[in-house]
Design an enzyme around this catalytic site. Structure first.
Site, PDB file in Angstrom:
ATOM      1  N   ILE A  28     -32.359  45.417  35.887  1.00 35.84           N
ATOM      2  CA  ILE A  28     -32.055  45.804  37.262  1.00 35.84           C
ATOM      3  C   ILE A  28     -32.978  46.927  37.717  1.00 35.84           C
ATOM      4  O   ILE A  28     -33.495  46.916  38.841  1.00 35.84           O
ATOM      5  CB  ILE A  28     -30.584  46.227  37.385  1.00 35.84           C
ATOM      6  CG1 ILE A  28     -29.657  45.006  37.210  1.00 35.84           C
ATOM      7  CG2 ILE A  28     -30.319  46.889  38.737  1.00 35.84           C
ATOM      8  CD1 ILE A  28     -28.185  45.364  37.122  1.00 35.84           C
ATOM      9  N   ARG A  44     -36.744  55.515  28.666  1.00 37.22           N
ATOM     10  CA  ARG A  44     -37.152  56.048  27.356  1.00 37.22           C
ATOM     11  C   ARG A  44     -38.433  55.399  26.841  1.00 37.22           C
ATOM     12  O   ARG A  44     -39.216  56.054  26.158  1.00 37.22           O
ATOM     13  CB  ARG A  44     -36.021  55.852  26.343  1.00 37.22           C
ATOM     14  CG  ARG A  44     -34.824  56.753  26.586  1.00 37.22           C
ATOM     15  CD  ARG A  44     -33.718  56.465  25.600  1.00 37.22           C
ATOM     16  NE  ARG A  44     -33.198  55.107  25.756  1.00 37.22           N
ATOM     17  CZ  ARG A  44     -32.234  54.585  25.006  1.00 37.22           C
ATOM     18  NH1 ARG A  44     -31.707  55.305  24.029  1.00 37.22           N
ATOM     19  NH2 ARG A  44     -31.806  53.360  25.223  1.00 37.22           N
ATOM     20  N   ASP A  81     -35.184  60.625  28.244  1.00 41.84           N
ATOM     21  CA  ASP A  81     -33.823  60.216  27.919  1.00 41.84           C
ATOM     22  C   ASP A  81     -32.902  60.931  28.898  1.00 41.84           C
ATOM     23  O   ASP A  81     -32.777  62.153  28.860  1.00 41.84           O
ATOM     24  CB  ASP A  81     -33.501  60.616  26.477  1.00 41.84           C
ATOM     25  CG  ASP A  81     -32.087  60.221  26.060  1.00 41.84           C
ATOM     26  OD1 ASP A  81     -31.267  59.860  26.928  1.00 41.84           O
ATOM     27  OD2 ASP A  81     -31.792  60.298  24.851  1.00 41.84           O
ATOM     28  N   VAL A  82     -32.267  60.173  29.783  1.00 34.92           N
ATOM     29  CA  VAL A  82     -31.487  60.807  30.852  1.00 34.92           C
ATOM     30  C   VAL A  82     -30.269  61.542  30.326  1.00 34.92           C
ATOM     31  O   VAL A  82     -29.678  62.355  31.056  1.00 34.92           O
ATOM     32  CB  VAL A  82     -31.067  59.790  31.935  1.00 34.92           C
ATOM     33  CG1 VAL A  82     -32.279  59.199  32.631  1.00 34.92           C
ATOM     34  CG2 VAL A  82     -30.156  58.705  31.368  1.00 34.92           C
ATOM     35  N   ASN A  92     -29.801  54.535  38.026  1.00 39.21           N
ATOM     36  CA  ASN A  92     -29.515  53.194  37.522  1.00 39.21           C
ATOM     37  C   ASN A  92     -29.301  53.144  36.012  1.00 39.21           C
ATOM     38  O   ASN A  92     -28.640  52.231  35.522  1.00 39.21           O
ATOM     39  CB  ASN A  92     -30.679  52.260  37.896  1.00 39.21           C
ATOM     40  CG  ASN A  92     -30.636  50.956  37.149  1.00 39.21           C
ATOM     41  OD1 ASN A  92     -29.843  50.069  37.444  1.00 39.21           O
ATOM     42  ND2 ASN A  92     -31.493  50.813  36.141  1.00 39.21           N
ATOM     43  N   TYR A 131     -16.425  52.010  28.741  1.00 36.73           N
ATOM     44  CA  TYR A 131     -17.352  51.647  29.819  1.00 36.73           C
ATOM     45  C   TYR A 131     -16.641  51.701  31.174  1.00 36.73           C
ATOM     46  O   TYR A 131     -17.169  52.274  32.141  1.00 36.73           O
ATOM     47  CB  TYR A 131     -17.891  50.245  29.548  1.00 36.73           C
ATOM     48  CG  TYR A 131     -18.827  49.708  30.600  1.00 36.73           C
ATOM     49  CD1 TYR A 131     -20.116  50.211  30.725  1.00 36.73           C
ATOM     50  CD2 TYR A 131     -18.429  48.686  31.467  1.00 36.73           C
ATOM     51  CE1 TYR A 131     -20.988  49.704  31.678  1.00 36.73           C
ATOM     52  CE2 TYR A 131     -19.295  48.181  32.423  1.00 36.73           C
ATOM     53  CZ  TYR A 131     -20.566  48.689  32.528  1.00 36.73           C
ATOM     54  OH  TYR A 131     -21.432  48.200  33.473  1.00 36.73           O
ATOM     55  N   LYS A 167     -17.461  54.110  34.481  1.00 36.96           N
ATOM     56  CA  LYS A 167     -17.845  53.545  35.775  1.00 36.96           C
ATOM     57  C   LYS A 167     -16.830  53.890  36.858  1.00 36.96           C
ATOM     58  O   LYS A 167     -17.221  54.122  38.024  1.00 36.96           O
ATOM     59  CB  LYS A 167     -18.029  52.027  35.660  1.00 36.96           C
ATOM     60  CG  LYS A 167     -19.234  51.622  34.811  1.00 36.96           C
ATOM     61  CD  LYS A 167     -20.548  52.127  35.383  1.00 36.96           C
ATOM     62  CE  LYS A 167     -21.746  51.581  34.633  1.00 36.96           C
ATOM     63  NZ  LYS A 167     -23.032  52.044  35.201  1.00 36.96           N
ATOM     64  N   VAL A 204     -25.117  40.223  35.438  1.00 38.54           N
ATOM     65  CA  VAL A 204     -26.478  40.025  35.934  1.00 38.54           C
ATOM     66  C   VAL A 204     -27.329  39.478  34.785  1.00 38.54           C
ATOM     67  O   VAL A 204     -27.115  39.809  33.615  1.00 38.54           O
ATOM     68  CB  VAL A 204     -27.071  41.345  36.464  1.00 38.54           C
ATOM     69  CG1 VAL A 204     -28.451  41.130  37.079  1.00 38.54           C
ATOM     70  CG2 VAL A 204     -26.119  41.950  37.506  1.00 38.54           C
ATOM     71  N   THR A 222     -29.754  39.955  32.699  1.00 40.55           N
ATOM     72  CA  THR A 222     -30.551  41.074  32.206  1.00 40.55           C
ATOM     73  C   THR A 222     -30.397  41.194  30.691  1.00 40.55           C
ATOM     74  O   THR A 222     -29.506  40.582  30.088  1.00 40.55           O
ATOM     75  CB  THR A 222     -30.072  42.406  32.829  1.00 40.55           C
ATOM     76  OG1 THR A 222     -28.712  42.631  32.412  1.00 40.55           O
ATOM     77  CG2 THR A 222     -30.159  42.392  34.334  1.00 40.55           C
TER      78      THR A 222
END
Length: 251
Positions: free
Chosen positions: A16, A36, A58-59, A85, A150, A154, A183, A185
């Site tokens: 995405i 990354r 690395d966020v 994202n 998860y 979210k 999706v 992906t």
């Protein structure tokens, strides 16, 4: 409107994020790509039409948001379009979800977007214009079995979006969430792998199971998610929304 706007996309190395980065670039934005993997960033950049900058990071690193924004500001000026994202999923029965699993989902899917939003807001507020889009999920709206950590992350990030949108509503800055279903992906491929490992189904059967969860009967394409992000960039009167891109799953 988009000509030369400075955009930042996290998780831009594949899936995405790659589709969003290329869409923003095609619309004339200068796009900073964060992920990354240097190799994946280079591949994303190769398909971009306008100026791009790749920033491996690395966020989940507490210093990442500051470092990334500082580098962009040095070369291009403040970020005007932020697409947070980067994210990942986790699947396990509730009693098998460890503290480490739980924390990893919160760190990546909730805390990291918060830090990037927090860092972007002052310049957007000062400019009187900004667009923030956070990638959520159908799991931000409903609960499903085996994805407690998860889902919690979210749901939390959608709360962040709504609160930030309310706070910034009179500033010219909009904040929205895009909520995809399944999706096509690499992340969905991982889900398919988990289904195969735990149920003994074939990969094709597992993929069909996910496709049938969506009323349109197929997986969403990354480009369709990018369309929704671009809508949020252009829509100045749309803020605080959870925009479903899920084939009619959540109504």
């Amino acid at each position: 409107m988009s000509d030369g706007r400075v955009a930042l996309v996290t998780g831009a190395g594949r899936g995405i994020g790659r589709a969003i980065a290329r869409r923003l670039s095609a619309e004339g934005c200068r796009v900073a790509l964060v992920a990354r993997s240097r190799d994946q960033l280079a591949e994303t950049a190769s398909g971009c039409a306008a100026a791009v900058k790749t920033i491996p990071a690395d966020v989940t690193d507490p210093d990442a948001a500051e470092r990334v924004h500082t580098e962009i500001e040095r070369d291009w000026g403040p970020v005007e379009v932020l697409v947070a994202n980067a994210g990942a999923g986790h699947s396990a029965r509730l009693e098998r979800t460890t503290d480490a699993d739980w924390q990893r989902m919160l760190d990546l899917n909730l805390t990291a977007p918060f830090r990037f939003v927090r860092r972007a807001v002052p310049a957007m507020r000062a400019a009187g214009w900004g667009r923030i889009v956070v990638m959520a999920s159908t799991a931000a709206r409903i609960g499903e079995p085996y994805i407690a950590a998860y889902t919690a992350s979210k749901h939390g990030v959608l709360g962040l979006v709504r609160a930030a949108a309310a706070e910034l509503a009179r500033t010219g800055v909009t904040v929205n969430a895009v909520c995809p279903g399944y999706v096509d992906t690499p992340m969905t491929e991982q889900t398919i792998g988990t289904i195969v490992a735990t149920t003994g189904r074939s990969p094709d059967e597992a993929r069909e199971t996910l496709a049938r969860k969506q009323p349109i009967g197929r997986l969403i394409s990354p480009a369709e998610v990018a369309d929704a992000v671009w809508f949020c960039v252009g829509a100045g009167a749309v803020t605080g929304q959870a925009i479903q891109v899920d084939g009619g799953t959540v109504q």
